[in-house]
Scaffold this motif. Sequence first.
Motif, PDB file in Angstrom:
ATOM      1  N   ALA A   1     -69.197  48.401 -15.763  1.00 53.76           N
ATOM      2  CA  ALA A   1     -69.700  49.707 -16.193  1.00 53.76           C
ATOM      3  C   ALA A   1     -70.020  50.585 -14.984  1.00 53.76           C
ATOM      4  O   ALA A   1     -69.724  51.783 -14.996  1.00 53.76           O
ATOM      5  N   GLU A   2     -70.592  50.001 -13.950  1.00 53.40           N
ATOM      6  CA  GLU A   2     -70.920  50.790 -12.756  1.00 53.40           C
ATOM      7  C   GLU A   2     -69.654  51.298 -12.066  1.00 53.40           C
ATOM      8  O   GLU A   2     -69.595  52.447 -11.623  1.00 53.40           O
ATOM      9  N   LYS A   3     -68.620  50.479 -12.010  1.00 54.12           N
ATOM     10  CA  LYS A   3     -67.351  50.931 -11.426  1.00 54.12           C
ATOM     11  C   LYS A   3     -66.759  52.073 -12.241  1.00 54.12           C
ATOM     12  O   LYS A   3     -66.273  53.065 -11.689  1.00 54.12           O
ATOM     13  N   LYS A   4     -66.799  51.946 -13.572  1.00 55.39           N
ATOM     14  CA  LYS A   4     -66.281  53.005 -14.433  1.00 55.39           C
ATOM     15  C   LYS A   4     -67.126  54.271 -14.315  1.00 55.39           C
ATOM     16  O   LYS A   4     -66.600  55.380 -14.340  1.00 55.39           O
ATOM     17  N   ARG A   5     -68.435  54.098 -14.203  1.00 55.15           N
ATOM     18  CA  ARG A   5     -69.321  55.253 -14.051  1.00 55.15           C
ATOM     19  C   ARG A   5     -69.000  55.999 -12.765  1.00 55.15           C
ATOM     20  O   ARG A   5     -68.863  57.217 -12.755  1.00 55.15           O
ATOM     21  N   GLN A   6     -68.842  55.261 -11.678  1.00 59.00           N
ATOM     22  CA  GLN A   6     -68.517  55.886 -10.390  1.00 59.00           C
ATOM     23  C   GLN A   6     -67.184  56.621 -10.458  1.00 59.00           C
ATOM     24  O   GLN A   6     -67.062  57.738  -9.950  1.00 59.00           O
ATOM     25  N   ALA A   7     -66.181  56.018 -11.089  1.00 62.53           N
ATOM     26  CA  ALA A   7     -64.870  56.663 -11.210  1.00 62.53           C
ATOM     27  C   ALA A   7     -64.987  57.948 -12.029  1.00 62.53           C
ATOM     28  O   ALA A   7     -64.393  58.976 -11.680  1.00 62.53           O
ATOM     29  N   ALA A   8     -65.757  57.906 -13.107  1.00 61.00           N
ATOM     30  CA  ALA A   8     -65.930  59.094 -13.952  1.00 61.00           C
ATOM     31  C   ALA A   8     -66.653  60.199 -13.190  1.00 61.00           C
ATOM     32  O   ALA A   8     -66.253  61.369 -13.244  1.00 61.00           O
ATOM     33  N   VAL A   9     -67.698  59.837 -12.470  1.00 62.98           N
ATOM     34  CA  VAL A   9     -68.434  60.827 -11.683  1.00 62.98           C
ATOM     35  C   VAL A   9     -67.523  61.434 -10.618  1.00 62.98           C
ATOM     36  O   VAL A   9     -67.540  62.653 -10.389  1.00 62.98           O
ATOM     37  N   ASN A  10     -66.701  60.620  -9.999  1.00 63.82           N
ATOM     38  CA  ASN A  10     -65.766  61.139  -8.999  1.00 63.82           C
ATOM     39  C   ASN A  10     -64.792  62.143  -9.621  1.00 63.82           C
ATOM     40  O   ASN A  10     -64.469  63.163  -9.014  1.00 63.82           O
ATOM     41  N   ARG A  11     -64.329  61.876 -10.850  1.00 70.01           N
ATOM     42  CA  ARG A  11     -63.436  62.829 -11.521  1.00 70.01           C
ATOM     43  C   ARG A  11     -64.170  64.127 -11.866  1.00 70.01           C
ATOM     44  O   ARG A  11     -63.610  65.214 -11.733  1.00 70.01           O
ATOM     45  N   ILE A  12     -65.419  64.009 -12.306  1.00 66.31           N
ATOM     46  CA  ILE A  12     -66.210  65.210 -12.594  1.00 66.31           C
ATOM     47  C   ILE A  12     -66.412  66.022 -11.321  1.00 66.31           C
ATOM     48  O   ILE A  12     -66.248  67.241 -11.316  1.00 66.31           O
ATOM     49  N   PHE A  13     -66.743  65.354 -10.235  1.00 64.43           N
ATOM     50  CA  PHE A  13     -66.938  66.060  -8.962  1.00 64.43           C
ATOM     51  C   PHE A  13     -65.638  66.705  -8.489  1.00 64.43           C
ATOM     52  O   PHE A  13     -65.656  67.814  -7.952  1.00 64.43           O
ATOM     53  N   ALA A  14     -64.516  66.026  -8.677  1.00 65.87           N
ATOM     54  CA  ALA A  14     -63.224  66.602  -8.284  1.00 65.87           C
ATOM     55  C   ALA A  14     -62.954  67.877  -9.070  1.00 65.87           C
ATOM     56  O   ALA A  14     -62.492  68.880  -8.514  1.00 65.87           O
ATOM     57  N   GLN A  15     -63.250  67.854 -10.367  1.00 69.38           N
ATOM     58  CA  GLN A  15     -63.052  69.048 -11.179  1.00 69.38           C
ATOM     59  C   GLN A  15     -64.014  70.154 -10.747  1.00 69.38           C
ATOM     60  O   GLN A  15     -63.640  71.326 -10.695  1.00 69.38           O
ATOM     61  N   LEU A  16     -65.236  69.779 -10.415  1.00 65.02           N
ATOM     62  CA  LEU A  16     -66.208  70.760  -9.942  1.00 65.02           C
ATOM     63  C   LEU A  16     -65.748  71.385  -8.632  1.00 65.02           C
ATOM     64  O   LEU A  16     -65.872  72.600  -8.437  1.00 65.02           O
ATOM     65  N   ASP A  17     -65.185  70.571  -7.754  1.00 65.24           N
ATOM     66  CA  ASP A  17     -64.631  71.111  -6.505  1.00 65.24           C
ATOM     67  C   ASP A  17     -63.558  72.158  -6.790  1.00 65.24           C
ATOM     68  O   ASP A  17     -63.513  73.200  -6.146  1.00 65.24           O
ATOM     69  N   LEU A  18     -62.693  71.873  -7.766  1.00 66.81           N
ATOM     70  CA  LEU A  18     -61.656  72.841  -8.126  1.00 66.81           C
ATOM     71  C   LEU A  18     -62.263  74.108  -8.681  1.00 66.81           C
ATOM     72  O   LEU A  18     -61.825  75.229  -8.350  1.00 66.81           O
TER      73      LEU A  18
END
Length: 114
Positions: free
Chosen positions: A88-105
């Motif tokens: 779950a922690e690995k999936k959470r980190q991956a999801a947060v990274n995708r959210i941050f990537a979208q925020l960067d865009l």
Amino acid sequence: MSDPRKPIYRPDQDEQEQSRVIAHDVLMIATREGAKALNTTGASFVVMGMGIWTAELAELDGKATAQMLRSLADLFDPASNDAKKRRAEKKRQAAVNRIFAQLDLEMSKPAGSA
């Protein structure tokens, strides 16, 4: 006027606890003030805030937001074993990274020829 866009703050391991303390303190102040303004309990204010927060994140990336929330549910489920919590922690980190990537865009300056 200065540019209001700021880079995403990604603290290293040493800064994470200090960042959590700061975020907790600010959120506690907001909860006290918000609950007082709405004449409700702090828990009611937090639940309402979580709904607003979730909707905001879903605007950036709904799928990643859903994955992050499912992961958080597994992390806090008393029935989850250690292996499930690690996944779950690995999936959470991956999801947060995708959210941050979208925020960067969303926050990046438009580019192109002038």
